[in-house]
Design a protein around this motif. Structure first.
Motif, PDB file in Angstrom:
ATOM      1  N   ILE A   1     112.150  69.324 -87.462  1.00  0.00           N
ATOM      2  CA  ILE A   1     112.750  68.110 -87.640  1.00  0.00           C
ATOM      3  C   ILE A   1     112.178  67.104 -88.246  1.00  0.00           C
ATOM      4  O   ILE A   1     110.603  67.144 -87.962  1.00  0.00           O
ATOM      5  CB  ILE A   1     113.491  67.486 -86.716  1.00  0.00           C
ATOM      6  CG1 ILE A   1     114.123  68.625 -85.493  1.00  0.00           C
ATOM      7  CG2 ILE A   1     114.029  66.256 -86.588  1.00  0.00           C
ATOM      8  CD1 ILE A   1     115.541  68.823 -85.636  1.00  0.00           C
ATOM      9  N   GLY A   2     112.444  66.526 -89.388  1.00  0.00           N
ATOM     10  CA  GLY A   2     112.045  65.702 -90.318  1.00  0.00           C
ATOM     11  C   GLY A   2     110.498  66.675 -91.403  1.00  0.00           C
ATOM     12  O   GLY A   2     110.921  68.219 -91.123  1.00  0.00           O
ATOM     13  N   ASP A   3     109.872  65.840 -92.064  1.00  0.00           N
ATOM     14  CA  ASP A   3     109.301  66.056 -93.270  1.00  0.00           C
ATOM     15  C   ASP A   3     110.307  67.206 -93.900  1.00  0.00           C
ATOM     16  O   ASP A   3     110.002  66.943 -95.521  1.00  0.00           O
ATOM     17  CB  ASP A   3     108.213  67.085 -92.226  1.00  0.00           C
ATOM     18  CG  ASP A   3     107.378  66.090 -91.804  1.00  0.00           C
ATOM     19  OD1 ASP A   3     106.739  65.271 -92.315  1.00  0.00           O
ATOM     20  OD2 ASP A   3     107.142  66.378 -89.993  1.00  0.00           O
TER      21      ASP A   3
ATOM     22  N   ALA B   1     120.905  60.684 -88.172  1.00  0.00           N
ATOM     23  CA  ALA B   1     122.525  60.289 -87.611  1.00  0.00           C
ATOM     24  C   ALA B   1     122.778  61.778 -88.633  1.00  0.00           C
ATOM     25  O   ALA B   1     123.763  61.922 -87.995  1.00  0.00           O
ATOM     26  CB  ALA B   1     123.015  59.752 -88.180  1.00  0.00           C
ATOM     27  N   ALA B   2     122.547  62.107 -89.599  1.00  0.00           N
ATOM     28  CA  ALA B   2     122.503  63.491 -89.857  1.00  0.00           C
ATOM     29  C   ALA B   2     121.571  64.019 -89.900  1.00  0.00           C
ATOM     30  O   ALA B   2     121.171  65.363 -90.708  1.00  0.00           O
ATOM     31  CB  ALA B   2     122.852  63.367 -91.813  1.00  0.00           C
TER      32      ALA B   2
ATOM     33  N   GLY C   1     114.325  59.520 -92.120  1.00  0.00           N
ATOM     34  CA  GLY C   1     114.985  58.603 -92.758  1.00  0.00           C
ATOM     35  C   GLY C   1     114.437  57.744 -93.364  1.00  0.00           C
ATOM     36  O   GLY C   1     114.779  56.227 -93.697  1.00  0.00           O
ATOM     37  N   GLN C   2     113.663  58.333 -94.883  1.00  0.00           N
ATOM     38  CA  GLN C   2     113.241  57.723 -95.757  1.00  0.00           C
ATOM     39  C   GLN C   2     112.182  56.441 -95.341  1.00  0.00           C
ATOM     40  O   GLN C   2     111.590  55.309 -96.533  1.00  0.00           O
ATOM     41  CB  GLN C   2     114.791  56.819 -96.532  1.00  0.00           C
ATOM     42  CG  GLN C   2     114.175  56.806 -97.792  1.00  0.00           C
ATOM     43  CD  GLN C   2     115.078  56.240 -98.808  1.00  0.00           C
ATOM     44  OE1 GLN C   2     116.329  56.775 -99.047  1.00  0.00           O
ATOM     45  NE2 GLN C   2     115.120  55.339 -99.744  1.00  0.00           N
TER      46      GLN C   2
ATOM     47  N   SER D   1     114.638  66.832 -93.799  1.00  0.00           N
ATOM     48  CA  SER D   1     113.729  66.293 -94.356  1.00  0.00           C
ATOM     49  C   SER D   1     112.782  64.669 -94.441  1.00  0.00           C
ATOM     50  O   SER D   1     114.172  63.854 -93.676  1.00  0.00           O
ATOM     51  CB  SER D   1     113.490  66.227 -95.691  1.00  0.00           C
ATOM     52  OG  SER D   1     114.449  65.100 -96.810  1.00  0.00           O
ATOM     53  N   PHE D   2     111.875  64.153 -95.043  1.00  0.00           N
ATOM     54  CA  PHE D   2     111.846  62.492 -94.597  1.00  0.00           C
ATOM     55  C   PHE D   2     112.698  61.964 -95.360  1.00  0.00           C
ATOM     56  O   PHE D   2     112.964  60.309 -94.564  1.00  0.00           O
ATOM     57  CB  PHE D   2     110.305  62.309 -94.984  1.00  0.00           C
ATOM     58  CG  PHE D   2     110.361  62.328 -96.893  1.00  0.00           C
ATOM     59  CD1 PHE D   2     109.974  64.155 -97.587  1.00  0.00           C
ATOM     60  CD2 PHE D   2     110.808  61.419 -97.864  1.00  0.00           C
ATOM     61  CE1 PHE D   2     110.066  64.201 -99.067  1.00  0.00           C
ATOM     62  CE2 PHE D   2     111.146  61.677 -99.223  1.00  0.00           C
ATOM     63  CZ  PHE D   2     110.350  63.671 -99.524  1.00  0.00           C
TER      64      PHE D   2
END
Ligand code: AVJ
Ligand code: FE
Length: 438
Positions: A358-360, A405-406, A333-334, A399-400
């Motif tokens: 998830i993320g990063d 939501a996506a 989510g930045q 990513s970060f």
């Protein structure tokens, strides 16, 4: 109206608003000159993304779901991604910054009107608020694209965020994922896109998967070992691309004496060793894996490691369970403008102990982008189906710069194997030996 419908409307309105705040941040951070300029031939001018987001919202929510009159019947063609390649978009007679802002705001007012009026239990397009969820995800996806444009832009920094959290636990080595069937994809996630459906059983042989994405330190070893100069590690297409594009390090890395630095959103700093490497293409990921005596995971392996719960035999929504992502689970989510070091998210680990799925960084897989067995395009072929092809590789995990939501355990992204402007890294896998169990 039922309590559930009321709650759904509130959620939809909040999600639309959250996406718009992010769009606003990204488009107000720069002046008008920067908004209309092309920062890279791979990217649209930011002002195109802005009006395109509004145009998709108009097409689906105002006109289709709402059955309302067009806001602007004359601009659809300009903002149809299939009509003009990104490189050609700056030369189009686009709406200027002020016009584009007025347009998206008018469309939003009408979409919120439609949200108040429409039944959310009627046609499949609106069941469980799907069309609204699709438009929320579309805006968030373009926000990530706009963030990638910001990364390619030169000039003084304009975006701010807290640094990501530090490592809290070790995140080295690999996890063992036993062989056996698991249910990939979904029939029940209400806002899952067509390419995540239908749920289907896949038998995944036993394999090992890295606990964390490949770090900058490890990637630098590959560079130092001459990995970019040895065709043994590269596929034929990868080597041809490495030669043509003169690849020698991830995008945005530079030599500074005997160390590496990178430039992120206008700030140049030494490369942080224990962060996941980012801005590498599929070919670089594949070559690193070969050099390391490993391979990239398949898409099915990635999803099984992320979703399968051996205690129940069920595939869950996320590595940590069914709960929506919270800041403690993943770097999404930045909230931060960089991937977090490996070991920073123990609360996001999967039952097999795999971290930061998830993320990063988006993670390249070895799988070509295709529809699952029984795939049906919904609600339009141009979201996924027209891209099903061996030309595209699947990326997983977000990513970060990806909004929650996506992003979910079933979410599929795809790109050409030569692309590096997206926030993509990778982790490695290897086959289990026969009879191996840990
Ligand atoms: C799923 C990220 C590949 O940006 O091309 C945006 C998402 N589709 N507008 C893209 C998308 C239509 C898509 N990706
Ligand atoms: Fe789009």
């Amino acid at each position: 109206m039922t309590v559930e419908t009321e709650r759904l409307r509130t959620t939809v309105a909040a999600e639309l608003d959250r996406a718009r705040r992010r769009t606003t941040t990204l488009t107000e951070a720069v002046d008008d000159d920067d908004l209309v300029r092309q920062h890279s031939r791979l990217m649209s001018p930011l002002v195109w993304d802005l009006a395109h987001v509004g145009n998709q919202e108009e097409l689906w929510l105002v006109r289709d779901v709402g059955g309302r009159e067009p806001v602007r019947h004359d601009i659809d063609e300009l903002y149809d991604a299939f009509q003009h390649a990104r490189v050609d978009r700056p030369a189009l007679p686009l709406l200027g910054p002020a016009e584009a802002r007025a347009y998206v705001s008018t469309v939003r007012d009408k979409a919120l009107d439609v949200l108040d009026a429409v039944r959310l239990d009627g046609r499949p397009l609106v069941a469980e608020g799907f069309a609204f969820g699709m438009i929320v995800q579309h805006e968030q996806q373009h926000d990530e694209t706009m963030l990638a444009t910001h990364q390619l832009r030169t000039g003084a920094p304009v975006l701010q965020a807290e640094p990501p959290p530090s490592a809290r636990v070790p995140a080295t080595g690999e996890a063992f994922i036993p062989g056996g069937p698991f249910t990939m994809g979904t029939d029940t996630e209400p806002w899952a896109l067509d390419n995540e459906r239908p749920a289907h059983v896949v038998d995944v042989p036993a394999f090992h998967l890295d606990v964390a994405p490949v770090t900058n330190a490890r990637y630098a070893e590959f560079i130092d070992a001459g990995g970019y100069d040895d065709p043994r590690w590269w596929s034929e297409a990868g080597w041809a691309h490495r030669q043509r594009a003169s690849l020698g390090a991830p995008l945005h890395w530079h030599r500074d004496g005997d160390r590496w630095v990178y430039t992120r959103f206008g700030r140049t700093t030494p490369v942080v060793p224990d962060e996941p490497v980012v801005h590498v293409c599929f070919h670089e990921a594949q070559a690193f894996a070969a050099w390391a005596g490993r391979r990239l995971p398949t898409e099915a392996e990635w999803e099984k490691a992320a979703r399968f719960d051996p205690a129940t035999g069920r595939a869950r929504r996320y590595p940590w369970g069914d709960e929506d992502p919270q800041p403690r689970h993943a770097n999404l989510g930045q909230r931060h403008l960089a991937p977090a070091p490996v070991g920073a998210y123990p609360d996001g680990a999967s039952p097999y102990g795999v971290q930061q799925l998830i993320g990063d960084v988006w993670e390249w897989t070895s799988t070509d982008f295709h529809g699952y067995p029984g795939f049906r395009a919904f609600p339009y072929r141009e979201y996924s189906e027209v891209f099903f092809s061996p030309e595209y590789k699947v990326l997983r995990g977000g990513s970060f710069g990806t909004d929650r939501a996506a992003c979910r355990g079933t979410f599929r992204n795809w790109d050409y194997p030569i692309r590096r402007q997206i926030f993509a890294g990778f982790r490695c896998a290897r086959d289990a030996e026969p009879g191996e169990s840990a």
